[in-house]
Design a protein around this motif. Structure first.
Motif: not given
Length: 251
Positions: A85-106
């Motif tokens: 079960v991912p915690d809230e911090t991990a879920v929010n971090a994934i949200k931010e990456i999904l919104k990013s046009a050019n995330p730093p890592y793949k």
């Protein structure tokens, strides 16, 4: 489609509802590949509208995971087990990456909180575990191993904020059952690769593994749970090697 959340599962009713609930909001689709569960796994998964439920015979962890990846349509993959079960911090971090046009890592590693006997384990090799679970599709796959498959990628890995809470085993009986299943797969994998094992290794490797986990990796600091992990780890090693010896002699 942005995010596919992927699971391989067998009899995962214990935690899978909590796991899917934690990521349902951010997922565009949820792929569950089931090895013919006999519990309420399918019933639970069917209660979530984003779930695509597929039954497939289990041919090994690596093969099953790669098949699941082939069924995913998302640009990004989050791969979970049914007891994670991912915690809230991990879920929010994934949200931010999904919104990013050019995330730093793949490819991103996520830290695991391994929970056993209602205790988060901090030592004995269980407390500093990072695994590649969030990645862009096409930037990694799994080895086709029966068990203890590895994630293969050519990309540099980032570290995702937050944790995955891993509810390892529901009981000691469940853990022993898993040890029996995993050591059988490990033994078959080793013999397929032409490995045999000496009597010396069968006798002394379990003692070495216990000493390493309990003393050198400070497992004793986790109290009873730390001792339990150390002793069952030694038992796992013994069972694996004795099964290799059995299969190798009678194959």
């Amino acid at each position: 489609m942005k995010l596919s959340v992927c699971y391989i599962v067998l009899n995962g009713e214990r935690v899978i509802e909590q796991s899917i609930s934690s990521i349902h909001e951010i997922a565009d689709e949820i792929i569950v590949v089931d090895s013919f569960s006999t519990d309420k796994t399918e019933e639970i998964c069917s209660g979530f509208p984003k779930v695509k439920f597929i039954r497939k015979k289990f041919l090994g962890f690596g093969c099953q995971k790669n098949y699941t990846l082939s069924e995913a349509s998302g640009e990004w993959i989050l791969f979970l087990d049914s007891d994670e079960v991912p915690d809230e911090t991990a879920v929010n971090a994934i949200k931010e990456i999904l919104k990013s046009a050019n995330p730093p890592y793949k490819v991103y590693e996520i830290h695991f909180n391994n929970i056993l006997l209602k205790k988060t384990i901090k030592y004995g090799g269980w407390g500093n575990v990072w695994r590649e679970r969030f990645f862009k599709k096409g930037h990694g796959k799994y080895t086709d191993d029966l068990v203890h498959e590895c994630f293969i990628t050519q990309d540099k890995k980032g570290k995702l904020p937050g944790n995955i809470n891993h509810y390892t085993y529901k009981s000691i009986a469940h853990h022993i059952e898993k040890i029996n299943n995993y050591t059988q797969l490990m033994a078959e994998k080793k013999v397929l690769n032409g490995k045999s094992v000496s009597l010396f290794k069968i006798i002394f490797s379990p003692f070495y593994d216990f000493t390493k986990t309990y003393f050198f990796k400070l497992g004793f600091l986790d109290g009873v749970a730390g001792f339990y992990i150390s002793i069952t780890g030694a038992f796992y090693t013994f069972l694996k090697y004795i099964k290799i010896n059995e299969i190798y002699k009678f194959k």
